[in-house]
Design a protein around this motif. Structure first.
Motif, PDB file in Angstrom:
ATOM      1  N   SER A   2       0.793  -1.198  -0.017  1.00 56.29           N
ATOM      2  CA  SER A   2      -0.146  -0.085  -0.044  1.00 56.29           C
ATOM      3  C   SER A   2       0.925   1.172  -0.004  1.00 56.29           C
ATOM      4  N   GLY A   5      -0.436   3.317   3.029  1.00 54.39           N
ATOM      5  CA  GLY A   5       0.054   2.848   4.322  1.00 54.39           C
ATOM      6  C   GLY A   5       1.452   2.677   4.617  1.00 54.39           C
ATOM      7  N   ILE A  41      -3.967  -5.330  11.908  1.00 57.56           N
ATOM      8  CA  ILE A  41      -2.929  -4.460  11.765  1.00 57.56           C
ATOM      9  C   ILE A  41      -2.347  -4.302  12.896  1.00 57.56           C
ATOM     10  N   TYR A  43      -0.139  -1.408  15.001  1.00 55.15           N
ATOM     11  CA  TYR A  43      -0.025   0.085  15.066  1.00 55.15           C
ATOM     12  C   TYR A  43       1.210   0.145  16.106  1.00 55.15           C
ATOM     13  N   VAL A  52       1.694   2.420  10.722  1.00 54.22           N
ATOM     14  CA  VAL A  52       0.520   1.310  10.571  1.00 54.22           C
ATOM     15  C   VAL A  52       1.302   0.201   9.629  1.00 54.22           C
ATOM     16  N   GLN A  53       1.076  -1.089  10.062  1.00 52.36           N
ATOM     17  CA  GLN A  53       1.828  -2.058   9.180  1.00 52.36           C
ATOM     18  C   GLN A  53       0.731  -3.401   9.233  1.00 52.36           C
ATOM     19  N   ARG A  62      -3.724  -6.748   4.126  1.00 46.44           N
ATOM     20  CA  ARG A  62      -3.325  -5.690   3.104  1.00 46.44           C
ATOM     21  C   ARG A  62      -4.200  -4.973   2.597  1.00 46.44           C
ATOM     22  N   TRP A  65      -4.824  -2.248   5.326  1.00 50.58           N
ATOM     23  CA  TRP A  65      -3.776  -1.444   5.798  1.00 50.58           C
ATOM     24  C   TRP A  65      -3.932   0.241   5.485  1.00 50.58           C
ATOM     25  N   GLY A  66      -3.963   0.464   4.121  1.00 53.91           N
ATOM     26  CA  GLY A  66      -4.370   1.790   3.614  1.00 53.91           C
ATOM     27  C   GLY A  66      -5.267   2.769   4.348  1.00 53.91           C
ATOM     28  N   GLN A  68      -6.711   1.900   7.222  1.00 49.88           N
ATOM     29  CA  GLN A  68      -6.501   2.083   8.826  1.00 49.88           C
ATOM     30  C   GLN A  68      -5.444   3.341   8.920  1.00 49.88           C
ATOM     31  N   ARG A  69      -4.681   3.348   7.788  1.00 54.01           N
ATOM     32  CA  ARG A  69      -3.540   4.479   7.880  1.00 54.01           C
ATOM     33  C   ARG A  69      -4.349   5.874   7.885  1.00 54.01           C
TER      34      ARG A  69
END
Length: 177
Positions: A2, A5, A41, A43, A52-53, A62, A65-66, A68-69
């Motif tokens: 991402s 992300g 995820i 944090y 965030v990973q 995956r 990911w984006g 949540q960021r």
């Protein structure tokens, strides 16, 4: 991977963040916001940044990911600057008036529309045809603006109705003789 992300969210001066029992809490000059964290995820808060990973290599992790960021970024932006939506009212006799914790709209119905302003939002009417909705929670600001707009969406022939500032309304020509 991402692209969104990968970038960490910077914490400006005066903003603090902590993670407790599956909840991310961000405090800033405008207030405090929190969100529940996802198990997919990871944090981490370090060096004035929130990163965030994905917790594992699954497709679901995956995919989250984006998003949540972006949600974390919205929390930080909300407690530092806040969010604002501006609505314009077009039409003869259409007007709005903010009265404390309620918004009174006259939109061509036989009755006035009285809306209660949700907790945490501030509604101002600088003039009769402009509504300014502001708050620290992006979702609440956008949802209330959408609810106000839903009462009288802009129509394509004369453009009458409630529209967002800067919104383009595709106009139709109408009947010809």
């Amino acid at each position: 991977m991402s692209r969104i992300g990968k970038r960490p969210v910077e914490l400006p001066n005066g903003v603090t963040a902590k993670i407790d029992n599956g909840t991310l809490t961000v405090k800033g000059p405008k207030g405090e916001l929190s969100m529940s964290t996802s198990d997919l995820i990871d944090y981490s808060i370090e060096d004035g940044q929130i990163s965030v990973q994905p917790a594992n290599k699954t497709t679901a992790a995956r995919q989250f990911w984006g998003m949540q960021r972006t949600l974390v970024s919205n929390l930080v932006e909300g407690v530092t600057d806040g969010f604002q939506k501006v609505l314009n009212i077009t039409g003869v006799g259409y007007r709005a008036q903010a009265q404390g914790k309620s918004l009174k709209l006259q939109l061509g119905f036989s009755h006035d529309v009285d809306l209660t302003v949700p907790e945490g939002l501030e509604v101002k009417t600088p003039d009769q045809t402009t509504i300014e909705i502001s708050g620290i929670d992006k979702q609440k600001v956008g949802q209330f603006a959408a609810e106000v707009r839903e009462w009288r969406k802009p129509e394509p022939y004369k453009g009458k109705g409630v529209r967002y500032r800067g919104e383009f309304i595709f106009r139709k020509e109408g009947k010809k003789k």
